[in-house]
Scaffold this motif. Structure first.
Motif, PDB file in Angstrom:
ATOM      1  N   PRO A   1      -5.719  -5.943 -13.581  1.00  0.00           N
ATOM      2  CA  PRO A   1      -4.639  -6.833 -13.159  1.00  0.00           C
ATOM      3  C   PRO A   1      -4.342  -6.610 -11.679  1.00  0.00           C
ATOM      4  O   PRO A   1      -4.467  -5.495 -11.167  1.00  0.00           O
ATOM      5  N   THR A   2      -3.935  -7.664 -11.006  1.00  0.00           N
ATOM      6  CA  THR A   2      -3.733  -7.585  -9.561  1.00  0.00           C
ATOM      7  C   THR A   2      -2.689  -6.545  -9.131  1.00  0.00           C
ATOM      8  O   THR A   2      -2.897  -5.843  -8.151  1.00  0.00           O
ATOM      9  N   PRO A   3      -1.561  -6.418  -9.850  1.00  0.00           N
ATOM     10  CA  PRO A   3      -0.627  -5.373  -9.434  1.00  0.00           C
ATOM     11  C   PRO A   3      -1.276  -3.999  -9.449  1.00  0.00           C
ATOM     12  O   PRO A   3      -0.950  -3.142  -8.623  1.00  0.00           O
ATOM     13  N   VAL A   4      -2.180  -3.797 -10.369  1.00  0.00           N
ATOM     14  CA  VAL A   4      -2.887  -2.528 -10.427  1.00  0.00           C
ATOM     15  C   VAL A   4      -3.728  -2.349  -9.174  1.00  0.00           C
ATOM     16  O   VAL A   4      -3.731  -1.279  -8.557  1.00  0.00           O
ATOM     17  N   SER A   5      -4.416  -3.428  -8.787  1.00  0.00           N
ATOM     18  CA  SER A   5      -5.202  -3.351  -7.567  1.00  0.00           C
ATOM     19  C   SER A   5      -4.310  -3.006  -6.393  1.00  0.00           C
ATOM     20  O   SER A   5      -4.661  -2.196  -5.528  1.00  0.00           O
ATOM     21  N   ALA A   6      -3.131  -3.613  -6.380  1.00  0.00           N
ATOM     22  CA  ALA A   6      -2.224  -3.367  -5.270  1.00  0.00           C
ATOM     23  C   ALA A   6      -1.773  -1.922  -5.250  1.00  0.00           C
ATOM     24  O   ALA A   6      -1.771  -1.259  -4.210  1.00  0.00           O
ATOM     25  N   LEU A   7      -1.379  -1.432  -6.422  1.00  0.00           N
ATOM     26  CA  LEU A   7      -0.791  -0.096  -6.473  1.00  0.00           C
ATOM     27  C   LEU A   7      -1.853   0.991  -6.351  1.00  0.00           C
ATOM     28  O   LEU A   7      -1.757   1.887  -5.520  1.00  0.00           O
ATOM     29  N   ILE A   8      -2.847   0.883  -7.201  1.00  0.00           N
ATOM     30  CA  ILE A   8      -3.768   2.003  -7.345  1.00  0.00           C
ATOM     31  C   ILE A   8      -4.928   1.897  -6.390  1.00  0.00           C
ATOM     32  O   ILE A   8      -5.283   2.848  -5.688  1.00  0.00           O
ATOM     33  N   HIS A   9      -5.532   0.706  -6.332  1.00  0.00           N
ATOM     34  CA  HIS A   9      -6.774   0.586  -5.598  1.00  0.00           C
ATOM     35  C   HIS A   9      -6.552   0.108  -4.181  1.00  0.00           C
ATOM     36  O   HIS A   9      -7.471  -0.362  -3.528  1.00  0.00           O
ATOM     37  N   ALA A  10      -5.313   0.177  -3.737  1.00  0.00           N
ATOM     38  CA  ALA A  10      -5.070  -0.111  -2.321  1.00  0.00           C
ATOM     39  C   ALA A  10      -4.098   0.887  -1.727  1.00  0.00           C
ATOM     40  O   ALA A  10      -4.388   1.536  -0.738  1.00  0.00           O
ATOM     41  N   ALA A  11      -2.943   1.043  -2.404  1.00  0.00           N
ATOM     42  CA  ALA A  11      -1.867   1.769  -1.760  1.00  0.00           C
ATOM     43  C   ALA A  11      -1.911   3.262  -2.038  1.00  0.00           C
ATOM     44  O   ALA A  11      -1.685   4.065  -1.130  1.00  0.00           O
ATOM     45  N   THR A  12      -2.163   3.664  -3.267  1.00  0.00           N
ATOM     46  CA  THR A  12      -1.908   5.063  -3.598  1.00  0.00           C
ATOM     47  C   THR A  12      -3.152   5.861  -3.948  1.00  0.00           C
ATOM     48  O   THR A  12      -3.576   6.743  -3.196  1.00  0.00           O
ATOM     49  N   MET A  13      -3.744   5.546  -5.087  1.00  0.00           N
ATOM     50  CA  MET A  13      -4.732   6.467  -5.594  1.00  0.00           C
ATOM     51  C   MET A  13      -5.917   6.651  -4.661  1.00  0.00           C
ATOM     52  O   MET A  13      -6.352   7.773  -4.428  1.00  0.00           O
ATOM     53  N   VAL A  14      -6.427   5.537  -4.135  1.00  0.00           N
ATOM     54  CA  VAL A  14      -7.612   5.668  -3.296  1.00  0.00           C
ATOM     55  C   VAL A  14      -7.325   6.452  -2.027  1.00  0.00           C
ATOM     56  O   VAL A  14      -8.228   6.972  -1.387  1.00  0.00           O
ATOM     57  N   THR A  15      -6.033   6.553  -1.686  1.00  0.00           N
ATOM     58  CA  THR A  15      -5.719   7.357  -0.507  1.00  0.00           C
ATOM     59  C   THR A  15      -5.596   8.831  -0.846  1.00  0.00           C
ATOM     60  O   THR A  15      -5.354   9.653   0.043  1.00  0.00           O
ATOM     61  N   ALA A  16      -5.754   9.145  -2.127  1.00  0.00           N
ATOM     62  CA  ALA A  16      -5.639  10.548  -2.530  1.00  0.00           C
ATOM     63  C   ALA A  16      -6.677  11.404  -1.816  1.00  0.00           C
ATOM     64  O   ALA A  16      -6.422  12.559  -1.476  1.00  0.00           O
ATOM     65  N   GLY A  17      -7.856  10.798  -1.574  1.00  0.00           N
ATOM     66  CA  GLY A  17      -8.885  11.540  -0.851  1.00  0.00           C
ATOM     67  C   GLY A  17      -8.414  11.906   0.543  1.00  0.00           C
ATOM     68  O   GLY A  17      -8.580  13.037   1.002  1.00  0.00           O
ATOM     69  N   VAL A  18      -7.801  10.918   1.181  1.00  0.00           N
ATOM     70  CA  VAL A  18      -7.273  11.175   2.513  1.00  0.00           C
ATOM     71  C   VAL A  18      -6.193  12.245   2.454  1.00  0.00           C
ATOM     72  O   VAL A  18      -6.140  13.162   3.267  1.00  0.00           O
ATOM     73  N   TYR A  19      -5.362  12.095   1.426  1.00  0.00           N
ATOM     74  CA  TYR A  19      -4.290  13.072   1.263  1.00  0.00           C
ATOM     75  C   TYR A  19      -4.863  14.470   1.102  1.00  0.00           C
ATOM     76  O   TYR A  19      -4.342  15.443   1.662  1.00  0.00           O
ATOM     77  N   LEU A  20      -5.954  14.579   0.345  1.00  0.00           N
ATOM     78  CA  LEU A  20      -6.563  15.888   0.129  1.00  0.00           C
ATOM     79  C   LEU A  20      -6.986  16.500   1.453  1.00  0.00           C
ATOM     80  O   LEU A  20      -6.734  17.684   1.724  1.00  0.00           O
ATOM     81  N   VAL A  21      -7.618  15.672   2.265  1.00  0.00           N
ATOM     82  CA  VAL A  21      -8.074  16.191   3.559  1.00  0.00           C
ATOM     83  C   VAL A  21      -6.876  16.602   4.411  1.00  0.00           C
ATOM     84  O   VAL A  21      -6.876  17.654   5.055  1.00  0.00           O
ATOM     85  N   ILE A  22      -5.821  15.770   4.351  1.00  0.00           N
ATOM     86  CA  ILE A  22      -4.630  16.102   5.148  1.00  0.00           C
ATOM     87  C   ILE A  22      -3.983  17.377   4.627  1.00  0.00           C
ATOM     88  O   ILE A  22      -3.600  18.272   5.364  1.00  0.00           O
ATOM     89  N   ARG A  23      -3.899  17.455   3.298  1.00  0.00           N
ATOM     90  CA  ARG A  23      -3.270  18.616   2.651  1.00  0.00           C
ATOM     91  C   ARG A  23      -4.009  19.895   3.035  1.00  0.00           C
ATOM     92  O   ARG A  23      -3.421  20.919   3.316  1.00  0.00           O
ATOM     93  N   ALA A  24      -5.332  19.783   3.027  1.00  0.00           N
ATOM     94  CA  ALA A  24      -6.143  20.946   3.349  1.00  0.00           C
ATOM     95  C   ALA A  24      -6.480  20.984   4.837  1.00  0.00           C
ATOM     96  O   ALA A  24      -7.529  21.491   5.237  1.00  0.00           O
ATOM     97  N   SER A  25      -5.599  20.405   5.630  1.00  0.00           N
ATOM     98  CA  SER A  25      -5.910  20.294   7.051  1.00  0.00           C
ATOM     99  C   SER A  25      -6.125  21.666   7.687  1.00  0.00           C
ATOM    100  O   SER A  25      -6.974  21.825   8.557  1.00  0.00           O
ATOM    101  N   ASP A  26      -5.384  22.672   7.190  1.00  0.00           N
ATOM    102  CA  ASP A  26      -5.559  24.012   7.733  1.00  0.00           C
ATOM    103  C   ASP A  26      -6.979  24.503   7.534  1.00  0.00           C
ATOM    104  O   ASP A  26      -7.513  25.278   8.315  1.00  0.00           O
ATOM    105  N   LEU A  27      -7.553  24.025   6.406  1.00  0.00           N
ATOM    106  CA  LEU A  27      -8.932  24.396   6.111  1.00  0.00           C
ATOM    107  C   LEU A  27      -9.890  23.613   7.000  1.00  0.00           C
ATOM    108  O   LEU A  27     -10.823  24.162   7.587  1.00  0.00           O
ATOM    109  N   PHE A  28      -9.649  22.299   7.065  1.00  0.00           N
ATOM    110  CA  PHE A  28     -10.594  21.449   7.777  1.00  0.00           C
ATOM    111  C   PHE A  28     -10.539  21.662   9.287  1.00  0.00           C
ATOM    112  O   PHE A  28     -11.531  21.457   9.979  1.00  0.00           O
TER     113      PHE A  28
END
Lengths: 100, 618, 180, 330
Positions: free
Chosen positions: B242-269
């Motif tokens: 459903p489109t709201p799912v695309s908006a929420l998960i596959h655009a705004a939040t979940m797919v950015t989790a990877g970015v968040y991981l890198v940011i979170r572990a920025s001290d490591l990276f």
């Protein structure tokens, strides 16, 4: 001199006679008779052991066995009469409702 | 303040469990209302926390001991600091909006109650991911969002494509998660703990190659979640949900989790700039690669999905180059305008009876002006036109690339920005202006419910003005993240901004003009490049030939030869042995007392023999 | 001397009687032989100095148990010869003989054990009945009471069972006879 | 040598007791006829010998010389054994019963009891219970409905009243603390006031009634009631076999009389001026007369009345008696 072995051998013989009866008989009444033989054989054994070890527990056990035999007759005969009333026979082969 | 944390974290799960009770029942508006209210509550709590954090607070909460085995001790702990609170606010805000939007969008769906259950569960998992103070908690949230993503992509599971897409997303993520898991194992092996603080404190004293390996492995996980090349195919297919799912998960939040991981572990990276360089390069590549596919696609949602991919690439560039706060900033602004874009697309789909081909639309502006305006705003923000949000975040990334003297990255991003401008306005022009193709096809589009439009308004406003918070945002997050120093002179900076903006605006104007004139001719569709792009560089085909087919053959072999011939046979054999022996021994159960007694005596004899002849080993 | 003669006489008689019980075709023979065997077994008890047990054997077994059986026989009209369908005779005898040998073997085992000590030794000069009474009402009081309750329950069960009225529908009988 | 002497003594005593009891049993039949006759204002047997005294011999000769008929379809061995069992068990019962005080013959002390076992009372009752096999086997083997019904009645009656007699005797046994009949006799050595009848009147009555029933005497003579079951289990019997049943019955009667005398009526202890032996004879005679008197005076009862009487009147009473005795003793 009669030793305990004599009595125990007698017990064994009587017991196996009882087993023959249990295995061989098809009449339910006879089956009960055979059971009584088994019980009596064991009773003799108990009494003999009691005598030869000078310990009365054996006799006490015999009393309990006699009590059990008496109860067995009361219930068993009651069931037998019931079965006879239902089926008109006390042949063991008439009791085959639990066939697997 | 702890109670706000609990409220923010557990309000969604309460909503989820509540609506779970209704999943088997008929549609019930109360589930939507309750989950919306609870998500809003979560949002308000997150906001409160953000102000508290702004005043210098950092929350550390240990809920309970979770896993205690030997030396391994993993608490169920949560942390609210400047980074995670930004994510919390973003997630809860977008999810609240999406939830309210969905009340209108899902109005006539069978799985109404189920949908809200999933959405709230997703928010909970996402919050666990964001708020956890250790890698295991993050991983749990990671898998939780993966699960919810799977459930929501395959929401219409009766459709083959939807369930296929759900499986694809799930499996691709699993493959990438393997890398992440290995990274986690390596972390535990090397550091003996999963706690962020301990790890980051000791990372400096570790062997660089080990840290680099850990970073790479974690990045593989991030690639899967953020759909970076070569794991990118699932995201476009995920649009089956459903489109709201695309908006929420596959655009705004979940797919950015990877970015968040890198940011979170920025001290490591930040210890391993080489890996960061790889990340940035890959991000730049994906930015162009994905944008190029968006150029020619005709599917409304897939265009936006590829756009998301390309924007994720931008974020990775920023994160890889060490500009973590810029990555986070772009993450946040992107969440606003991309979800707005998706939700607008949802409105269009709603109006066009789920038709997605943009070539079949056109001239919708007359019918649904508000949606058109909102989508135009979002597009401007996406392209980075002043004064919209994207201008501030995206141009900063270009600056950062230029600043690191990574000119090829900068150039790629520059081209990508042009492409973004083109496909965004190609979409706008084809959908809202030009010939009214839909009339020939017999559609009767209409504007959606007012409350849905109202619910989009906060996103529209934020897409417009979020950029002006750049300075406070930088000050806010760099308390935790490392600062990024620009070494460019002010004039160079201005020139760059001017150059980029000018290029983008030029492209926009050209696009609008071209499509106003009637667009490209049909000939272009026969060009090899067009076909290549249209077929997504034949990568799905490649996967199919290189991976699916051999795997299918292998599986078939395993099924036909190993499973059926060996395993099934042995299992059947056991069953048959029992069955046959039972069949044979059934005759023992003649029901005749004599036979039973006979068997009893046989048993007695055996036991007696045992008693006499058996001598246990002393 | 007297004891040996008595033992062997009684043994042969009892085995003979029980043999009749087991092998006789006629229920009445079997019943009479069994009753006789019971009385003869009490002879063993007298020989073993268990007077009370002997008398109880006569009263309970001969007086009550066998009388009940006889009474049952009158119910069943089974005083006549009965046809018994006996199969697998060899198996029966093999099993019986095997079990007899094993049982004797096991029963003889205590003879080789010298560790057995009397828990309730017989006291010289105190009568058998007194001793039994003493033990029965001290150590074995609870089993004794339980046995009493068991007998009562059995009695009630017997009465109830025989008093049950059965509706003798034809199908009932057919089922019972295994014809269905 | 002592063993040999003991065996000889026992054999002699057994022969004496057997013959005396048999003779008494036979004589009792004559007495019965006479007493009944006098009570019914008749003369009874008068023709053979003086006052018909030799009638006894005539009956004996008749029974011994009568044709021994074994009907068809009977189960022969059992049919033959049954009367023997009846008579033998009656005689075996008397083995543990003492009759007189010890006396000395030629310097040799004689115990007038065949076997002094310490569970004498139980032995007597056990032997009496074996006595029921006579009627039982006779009824089962006779191939005759009346026989079968008679046998069944015998079994039921004997079984039921054995319970009553056993329970009723329990009270005295508890008081005296012994099962040996000699000890019981010695317990009442102090004269009439020491007789147990005064201490256990209910037990006495119950035991007496049960005794009537166990010996098939009127009013409980349903087993051989001619109007209902012809001659009961003895229908098919004739001659000496029938005679054995008859003798067994009278021997039982004598045994019961002796038992009652010993347990309740002071036994063979000296009574005032009367020596013990004579006192015992008097008591037994009195009891036998009582048996006859009741037969002349009472009608018999129905089988259902019999069972009702046994299980619902006598047995509870005997249980109550045991209970009261126990309470008093404690």
């Amino acid at each position: 001199m009669i030793t305990l072995t004599h009595y125990l051998t007698l017990t064994g013989i009587l017991f196996s006679l009882g087993i023959v009866g249990v295995l061989r008989r098809k009449n339910l009444l006879m089956l009960f008779f055979s059971t009584e033989i088994l019980l009596n054989a064991v009773n003799i054994g108990f009494a003999a052991v009691s005598k030869y070890y000078g310990d009365l527990s054996g006799q006490i056990f015999s009393f309990f066995i006699i009590a059990i035999a008496a109860s067995e007759v009361a219930v068993g005969l009651g069931l037998l009469v019931l079965w006879y009333k239902r089926s008109g026979t006390i042949d063991l082969d008439s009791l085959q409702m639990m066939k697997g | 303040m702890e109670k706000y944390l609990y409220v923010a974290l557990f309000a969604p799960v309460v909503g989820s469990l509540f609506s779970l009770l209704f999943t088997a029942k008929k549609k019930n508006v109360i589930t939507a209302l309750v989950t919306s209210a609870l998500l809003l509550l979560s949002f308000v709590s997150s906001l409160t926390l953000m102000f508290a954090v702004h005043d210098g607070l950092t929350l550390h909460v240990k809920l309970m001991d979770w896993i205690s085995a030997g030396n391994l001790n993993i608490p169920f702990g949560f942390m609210v600091d400047n980074v995670s609170v930004i994510m919390m606010v973003t997630v809860t805000l977008v999810s609240s909006v999406v939830n309210i939007y969905s009340m209108g969008y899902m109005m006539h769906d069978k799985g109404y109650n189920r949908f809200f259950t999933y959405i709230s569960a997703f928010v909970f998992a996402m919050l666990v991911l964001v708020m956890s103070d250790n890698f295991v908690g993050l991983f749990i949230g990671w898998e939780g969002v993966g699960l919810c993503s799977y459930l929501l992509i395959g929401f219409w599971y009766e459709k083959d494509t939807a369930s296929w897409a759900g499986n694809e997303a799930f499996i691709m993520n699993r493959v990438a998660d393997l890398g992440m898991l290995m990274g986690l194992f390596l972390i535990y092996w090397q550091f003996g703990t999963f706690d962020y603080e301990t790890i980051f404190a000791h990372a400096g004293s570790m062997n660089v190659s080990v840290v680099a390996t850990i970073g790479l492995l974690l990045f593989i996980g991030a690639m899967g979640k953020s759909a970076q090349f070569p794991f990118h195919t699932w995201l476009a297919d995920a649009m089956e949900g459903p489109t709201p799912v695309s908006a929420l998960i596959h655009a705004a939040t979940m797919v950015t989790a990877g970015v968040y991981l890198v940011i979170r572990a920025s001290d490591l990276f930040s210890l391993i700039p080489e890996v960061g360089h790889i990340i940035a390069t890959l991000g730049a590549f994906v930015a162009v690669f994905a944008a190029s596919m968006a150029l020619v696609h005709r599917d409304l949602k897939k265009i936006i999905a590829y756009s998301t991919l390309s924007q994720l690439g931008y974020m990775f560039v920023a994160a890889g180059l060490g500009a973590y706060w810029i990555a986070l900033f772009h993450l946040m602004t992107h969440a606003f305008f991309k979800s707005l874009l998706f939700l607008g697309a949802g409105n269009i789909m709603h109006a066009m009876d789920d038709e997605l081909d943009i070539k079949k639309m056109g001239g919708l502006f007359k019918v649904m002006p508000y949606t058109a305006i909102l989508m135009a705003v979002a597009s401007f923000a996406l392209c980075g036109v002043y004064p919209f949000a994207g201008f501030f975040s995206k141009d900063k990334i270009l600056e950062a690339a230029f600043n690191g003297s990574n000119f090829y990255i900068w150039f790629a991003l520059f081209i990508g920005a042009g492409m973004t401008a083109f496909y965004s306005f190609r979409l706008i022009m084809l959908v809202f202006f030009g010939d009214k193709v839909y009339k020939k096809l017999g559609f009767h589009p209409h504007e959606t419910y007012p409350f849905v439009l109202w619910s989009l308004l906060p996103l529209g406003i934020l897409s417009t003005i979020a950029g002006f918070f750049e300075k406070p945002f930088e000050a806010f997050v760099t308390r935790v993240l490392s600062k990024y120093e620009f070494s460019l002179s002010h004039s160079t900076e201005v020139e760059l901004i001017f150059l980029t903006s000018a290029f983008v605006i030029l492209v926009i104007v050209a696009t609008i003009y071209k499509y106003y004139k009637g667009g490209f001719s049909k000939q272009i569709e026969t060009m090899p490049l067009y076909i290549l792009l249209k077929n997504q560089y034949y990568i799905p085909k490649l996967y199919e030939v290189a991976i699916f087919k051999p795997y299918y053959v292998l599986s078939r072999f395993a099924w036909k030869q190993i499973d059926v011939r060996i395993i099934d046979f042995s299992v059947d054999l056991i069953a048959k042995v029992f069955y046959k022996s039972g069949q044979e021994s059934r005759k023992m159960q003649s029901g005749n007392l004599s036979d039973m007694l006979r068997w009893m005596i046989v048993g007695t004899v055996v036991l007696l023999a045992l008693a006499i002849f058996y001598r246990p080993m002393m | 001397m007297f004891e040996i003669i008595a033992f062997y006489t009684f043994s042969i008689l009892v085995i003979g009687m029980f043999g009749i019980v087991v092998f006789s075709e006629n229920v009445l023979y079997a019943m009479s032989a069994l009753a006789g065997g019971m009385i003869l077994i009490s002879g063993f008890y007298f020989l073993l100095g268990a007077d009370f047990l002997g008398v109880v054997q006569i009263i309970v077994y001969t007086g009550a148990v066998m009388a009940l059986y006889a009474f049952g026989m009158m119910f069943f009209d089974s005083a006549r010869d009965i046809k018994e369908n006996i199969k697998f005779k060899k198996i029966i005898y093999t099993l019986s003989i095997l079990s007899a040998i094993f049982v004797i073997f096991i029963l003889m085992a205590p003879i080789y054990s010298t560790r057995v000590e009397a828990l309730y030794p017989t006291i010289h000069g105190v009568g058998n009945v007194q001793m039994i009474g003493l033990i029965l009402f001290t150590k074995y009081l609870i089993p004794f009471e339980v046995a009493a309750i068991m007998l009562l329950a059995a009695m009630i069960a017997g009465i109830v069972l025989v008093k049950v009225k059965i509706e003798e529908t034809p199908s009932n009988i057919e089922v019972a006879r295994g014809e269905k | 040598m002592i063993e040999t002497a003991l065996i000889i003594e026992t054999v002699v005593k057994a022969v004496v007791v057997l013959s005396v009891v048999a003779a008494m049993g036979a004589f009792a039949t004559f007495i019965e006829r006479k007493v009944l006759a006098f009570m019914q204002r008749r003369l009874g047997p008068m023709h053979v010998g003086p006052y018909g005294l030799l009638q006894l011999a005539a009956d004996g000769i008749k029974l011994f010389t009568k044709e021994d008929i074994i009907p068809q379809n009977t189960i022969k061995p059992i049919f033959i054994i049954a009367p023997v069992v009846a008579a033998a068990s009656a005689f075996v019962a008397v083995a543990a019963v003492p009759y007189f005080p010890e006396f000395t013959v030629f310097g040799y002390t004689v115990h007038p009891i065949i076997s002094d076992i310490n569970v004498g009372l139980l032995f007597v009752m056990g032997a009496a219970s074996v006595g029921m096999y006579g009627p039982l086997l006779a009824g089962l083997s006779s191939a005759n409905k009346w026989s079968l019904i008679g046998g069944a009645r015998a079994v039921i009656q004997l079984l039921s009243f054995e319970v009553v007699s056993g329970l009723s005797i329990l009270g005295p046994v508890m008081m005296m603390g012994t099962l040996s009949l000699i000890d019981m006799n010695d317990y009442q050595i102090g004269g009439v006031s020491h007789w147990l009848i005064w201490k256990q009147p209910l037990a006495f009555v119950l035991f007496a009634i049960a005794g009537f029933a166990e010996t098939n005497r009127t009013p409980f003579d349903l087993i051989e009631f001619e109007a209902e079951v012809v001659s009961g289990y003895a229908t098919e019997y004739s001659g000496m076999r029938w005679g054995l049943f008859f003798i067994g019955e009278y021997a039982n009667m004598i045994t019961i009389s002796v038992l009652v005398s010993i347990i309740f009526l002071g036994g063979y202890n000296d009574l005032w001026f009367i020596p013990g032996a004579l006192a015992m004879l008097l008591k037994v005679s009195l009891w036998i007369f009582l048996f006859l008197w009741v037969r002349a005076a009472w009608p018999h009862i129905r089988p259902d009345q019999l069972m009702w009487f046994c299980w619902k009147v006598l047995m509870p009473l005997s249980l109550i008696n045991v209970l009261i005795t126990g309470i008093v003793l404690v």
